[in-house]
Design an enzyme around this catalytic site. Structure first.
Site, short mmCIF file in Angstrom:
data_model
loop_
_atom_site.label_atom_id
_atom_site.label_comp_id
_atom_site.label_asym_id
_atom_site.label_seq_id
_atom_site.Cartn_x
_atom_site.Cartn_y
_atom_site.Cartn_z
N CYS A 1 -3.45 8.14 -8.15
CA CYS A 1 -4.71 8.36 -7.44
C CYS A 1 -5.45 9.59 -7.93
O CYS A 1 -4.90 10.69 -7.90
CB CYS A 1 -4.45 8.52 -5.94
SG CYS A 1 -4.13 6.95 -5.17
N LYS B 1 3.73 3.92 -12.09
CA LYS B 1 2.31 3.52 -12.20
C LYS B 1 1.51 4.68 -12.76
O LYS B 1 1.48 5.77 -12.19
CB LYS B 1 1.76 3.11 -10.84
CG LYS B 1 0.31 2.62 -10.91
CD LYS B 1 -0.12 1.94 -9.62
CE LYS B 1 -1.55 1.45 -9.70
NZ LYS B 1 -1.97 0.78 -8.46
N LYS C 1 0.86 -1.20 0.00
CA LYS C 1 0.00 0.00 0.00
C LYS C 1 0.89 1.25 0.00
O LYS C 1 1.87 1.31 0.75
CB LYS C 1 -0.88 -0.03 1.26
CG LYS C 1 -1.67 1.23 1.53
CD LYS C 1 -2.93 1.32 0.68
CE LYS C 1 -3.62 2.67 0.90
NZ LYS C 1 -4.71 2.90 -0.06
#
Ligand SMILES: Cc1cc2nc3c(=O)[nH]c(=O)nc-3n(C[C@H](O)[C@H](O)[C@H](O)COP(=O)(O)O)c2cc1C
Ligand code: SF4
Ligand code: SF4
Lengths: 428, 492
Positions: free
Chosen positions: A134, A172, A45
């Protein structure tokens, strides 16, 4: 049995299945359970300066009887201190030396990046994933997708990271961008070792029709959330293929987005992924799903006499072309198998109202069959002259193998859009 | 009724449990999961198999989307008795039997249970989903019989703007729905609740009034512009063997009616019950006798198992309830004790010849003890009442009213008919459908031809006409076959 092990930019993993950075990879406890169940890797995470989460943070959509066909969240990165996370990474890595353990990071300044990379590597992480994805919360502070949407910023940050990193670095990427290859190219230019995609997609999943507050409900309000789960797979596949096919990128790809079964996994691999990351399906069913992922992928490869994941990789990439290169003279036509047809007439109404009026309803006498228990119940018949071969009826037909799309020989040469334009210019 | 030596067998609580509903209602989630299985067929066979032509895929889709009020309106606008049909229809041979999923070797959609879910929803909340128009036509129509046919006709007429008065012989309206359905399938309250909706559409129901006794047919024909006859069938048929007058011998329908008009724990039942006949009424009687506490219950049928008229699922239910079946036996005498109470039935064995004739086997007689005998060998026709009150009315050889099946119109132009008295005896849903068709027939007869036909979105073809089968009002399979093929031939 086919070889499922992979070498992802130097990160070794006994199988291609990794837990994606998210709630299932939050703690050492969960990482142990994941490895015990058989997962090849865990992407921790995302670690950064600790944040505080809102209480209510997930929402989803059900399609038909399927729960969570789409899923969204407004959760931020890890709410635990970096010390705790790095200590647990170190403990976990000691117990599971043969698995891939990757630290996911998101910080702001060059110094912070250098510091966190060192601490990750000291803890024994096999690689580092940079969270540029995000779409909520972190981007308001100039991180996450605020970075991923700006190729210039990606290049700068990956540059800082590469100054310090000795272990492989994975960028990412966020799908909330017009052309994801521009972000992937920026990462490549700055020296990233690999890319992973996709992160979640900006979304609102549902509005409560009594209160008019969208979900997830947080004290009378909600926020744009990151969308994932089975519903996003087609978008992820497209982006993976686009990156795999781009001659300027040519980096190992970790495919993410809606993977829930070995079939999904095989598709991601065929479109160029080396490793695969799973979040929503684990949140739905737990770590145990990896058993079928491994077993199913192995059996599939065996059935195709493909000896390893590596030899499946990318097989479908070049089968996507720009539209203008497709053959305008290729022709398909729908064919109904009356031994299977149950007479629901969905093909008829779909074609009649939604397509090309090429399926009519007829009395079944001539064909000598009567789908449904009601005698005389009309059945569909393809009007071949009108059928353009669009596939719609085959898509709506609820019976597997009932409507097939047959390729028909037209006797004409292949004709691309360019050829066609040239021809019509010549004609006029 | 003659059953002086019989008594109730079980305490109130036990009997209430045994007679409780067999089919539990769906929870909202169960309903939406089941609804989501429906394929939403176009021109669906389930619609065609429904005698009232409910737009089944539409109402199911509405359950799936959570529009339950709309779903109930779709159902009730086509079938005013949608709530009782949801419980008593033999769906296995109607809509569910026609569901395309059966062809896919799958469970059909549970249409009956979904229909119950949607109709219960509005009834439990006291919502009226149907309305009759504010502007009335000024036409008055009398309906004789407040059973399913009469109610179906009256409700449709009211929605078309006419004034309707129903005359009912019994103290309560609803006909067999109130008095004659096995208790564990449907309680009489459900039927009465539905009747109340018909009344709220403006229909007046006068119970306890027998036409021909309390008011003459002639007067009705003077006071009303059209009449609908929906009087059902008559008394149960006699066995015509010695001993029928004994105490403890009664008609199965009377026994069922008694269950419906008394507190359950007061209903008397025998210890050893024999039901003569093997139709669906026989099954209803034997299972209820068992559930009320009969130690032994036998169904005796003249012919073989394969020839019995009861539906297979009814037969299975009775077997599960512990009923015993005797096939190929015919009663020849009911034997009584000194007090005139039945104590046994004398049977003879039978066989069916190759030609299909029933033969008694001499010397095969045997007796079976019984303190209660229920006759379920069919109901008589109403020909006596009909010829007495409407001498000009044409009946067929069976004693059933002749009428145009599309409009319900009889040989007397202002007289319409439907239900068991016109079809010889079929399901509740057939009666409702025929009542509805007759209402439209009456509407047209009264010169109000611009009838708004309910649109069925899942059958909508070009220009809003129904498409596919081309049938505006779908009907049962074998009727459809005739109609469809004859039309196809004409156009062919
Ligand atoms: C076969 C197909 C063709 C479409 N063609 C057009 C088009 O010509 N112009 C346009 O603005 N959108 C077009 N769309 C997009 C739709 O208008 C719509 O934006 C999109 O499908 C999303 O809505 P939906 O989820 O209801 O399908 C097309 C969609 C489909 C499925
Ligand atoms: S959709 Fe398939 S099953 Fe349904 S009518 Fe068409 S061919 Fe038959
Ligand atoms: S036939 Fe079955 S699947 Fe088709 S609409 Fe009717 S209930 Fe639904």
């Amino acid at each position: 049995m086919a070889d499922l092990s992979i070498d992802f930019a130097g990160i070794r993993s006994p199988n291609p299945f990794w837990i994606a950075s998210g709630p299932p990879s939050n703690t050492a406890y969960q990482a142990h359970r994941a490895f015990e169940a058989g997962w090849g890797g865990v992407v921790w995470k995302t670690i950064g300066e600790p944040i505080v989460n809102v209480s209510s943070r997930y929402s989803g959509i059900d399609i038909g009887g399927t729960r969570m066909a789409g899923f969204n969240n407004i959760e931020l990165i890890s709410d635990r201190s970096p010390q705790t996370n790095f200590r647990e990474i170190a403990e976990t890595k000691k117990l599971w030396p043969d698995r891939a353990l990757i630290a996911s990071l998101m910080v702001e300044t060059r110094e912070d990046w250098h510091d966190f990379i060192k601490r990750s590597e000291d803890a024994g992480a096999d690689g580092i994933e940079l969270n540029f994805g995000c779409p909520h919360g972190m981007c308001e502070r100039g991180m996450g997708s605020a970075v991923g949407q700006n190729p210039g910023v990606i290049e700068t940050i990956v540059g800082w990271v590469m100054e310090a990193a000795r272990k492989p670095v994975i960028a990412k990427l966020t799908p909330n961008i017009t052309d994801i290859t521009t972000a992937a190219r920026a990462a490549k230019r700055a020296g990233a070792d690999a890319i992973s995609l996709i992160n979640t997609i900006n979304s609102i999943t549902q509005v409560n029709l009594d209160t008019w507050v969208p979900e997830p409900f947080v004290g009378g309000f909600s926020s744009h959330g990151g969308y994932c789960g089975p519903a996003v797979k087609p978008i992820a596949l497209q982006m993976v293929q686009a990156c795999a096919d781009d001659p300027e990128i040519q980096l190992p790809i970790s495919g993410i987005g809606g993977i829930a079964s070995w079939r999904d996994a095989a598709e991601f691999i065929a479109l160029g992924s080396t490793s695969l990351q799973v979040c929503t399906a684990v949140m739905h069913y737990g770590f145990r799903i990896v058993e079928d992922l491994i077993d199913g992928l192995g059996n599939y490869l065996d059935s195709k006499s493909i000896c390893s994941v590596d030899s499946l990789r990318g097989r479908a990439v070049s089968r996507i072309k720009e539209w203008k290169y497709l053959d305008l003279n290729y022709k398909r036509i729908a064919r109904i198998n009356y031994d299977r047809c149950i007479g629901c007439n969905l093909c008829h109404i779909a074609c009649e109202d939604g397509a090309h009026q090429a399926i009519r309803l007829i009395a079944p006498n001539g064909l000598g069959l009567g789908p449904g228990r009601v005698p005389g119940k009309p059945i569909p018949e393809i009007v071949e002259e009108s059928c353009v071969g669009c596939n719609l009826c085959a898509l709506v037909c609820p019976v597997q193998g009932c409507i097939s799309m047959l390729s028909v020989e037209t006797g004409r040469n292949t004709l691309s859009w360019d050829d066609y334009q040239e021809k019509s210019r010549g004609a006029s | 009724m003659q059953r002086m030596n019989l008594s109730a067998k079980l305490p109130a609580q036990a009997v209430a449990e045994k007679m409780g509903e067999l089919q539990t209602p769906y929870t909202p989630q169960e309903a939406s999961v089941e609804a989501s299985r429906c394929l939403f067929c176009f021109d669906a066979p389930c619609i065609m198999a429904c005698p009232t032509g409910i737009d089944i895929p539409s109402f199911i889709k509405k359950i799936e989307t959570g529009n339950i009020v709309g779903s109930a309106r779709t159902i009730l606008s086509a079938n005013i008795l949608g709530a009782s049909c949801a419980r008593v229809c033999p769906t296995e041979v109607l809509c569910e039997g026609a569901c395309v999923l059966v062809d896919r070797q799958r469970d059909p959609i549970k249409i009956g249970r979904l229909q119950r879910f949607a109709t219960d929803y509005v009834y439990e909340r006291g919502l009226d989903v149907l309305k009759s128009p504010v502007r009335k036509s000024g036409k008055r129509i009398a309906v004789i019989g407040a059973g399913p046919a009469g109610l179906g006709c009256a409700a449709e007429l009211a929605q078309l703007g006419h004034s309707v008065v129903i005359f009912e012989r019994k103290p309560w309206p609803g006909g067999l729905n109130t008095y004659g359905i096995a208790y564990y399938k449907m309680k009489p309250e459900i039927s009465l609740r539905e009747v109340a909706t018909v009344e709220r559409l403006g229909v007046e129901i006068r119970c306890g009034i027998e036409v021909g006794r309390d008011i003459s047919a002639t007067r009705l024909q003077q006071e009303f512009e059209a009449l609908f006859i929906g009087i059902g069938l008559g008394e149960g048929q006699a066995l015509r063997i010695p001993g029928e007058q004994l105490h403890g011998v009664s008609d199965a329908l009377d026994f069922i009616e008694e269950i419906h008009s008394h507190p359950l724990h007061e209903v008397a039942v025998g210890n050893s019950v024999i039901v003569i006949g093997c139709g669906n009424t026989a099954i209803d009687a034997v299972t209820q006798a068992k559930r009320l506490g009969a130690a032994k219950a036998i169904v005796a049928y003249r012919r073989s198992e394969t020839e019995m008229p009861a539906y297979h699922f009814e037969y299975e239910l009775a077997q599960r309830d512990g009923a015993t079946f005797y096939f190929n036996v015919a009663p020849i005498e009911l034997i009584g004790d000194e007090a005139g109470q039945v104590c046994a039935v004398k049977f003879v064995r039978t066989e069916t010849s190759k030609k299909g004739e029933l033969k008694l086997i001499p010397g095969s007689e045997f007796t079976e003890p019984a303190d209660m005998v229920l006759k379920a060998v069919g109901q008589s026709k109403q020909s006596a009442w009909l010829t007495q009150n409407f001498p000009a009315l044409r009946l067929d050889q069976r004693g059933v009213i002749e009428r145009n099946p599309a409009t319900g119109q009889t040989s007397i132009p202002h007289l319409f008919a439907g239900g068991d008295c016109a079809n010889g005896g079929r399901e509740v849903v057939n009666a409702v459908g025929e009542g509805k068709k007759a209402a439209r027939g009456i509407h047209a007869y009264l010169g109000q031809s611009n009838m708004p036909v309910a649109r069925q979105p899942s059958r909508l073809g070009v220009n809003g006409e129904p498409s596919g089968s081309g049938l505006e009002a779908p009907i049962r399979a074998h009727e459809l076959e005739k109609l469809y093929f004859s039309e196809a031939e004409q156009h062919g």
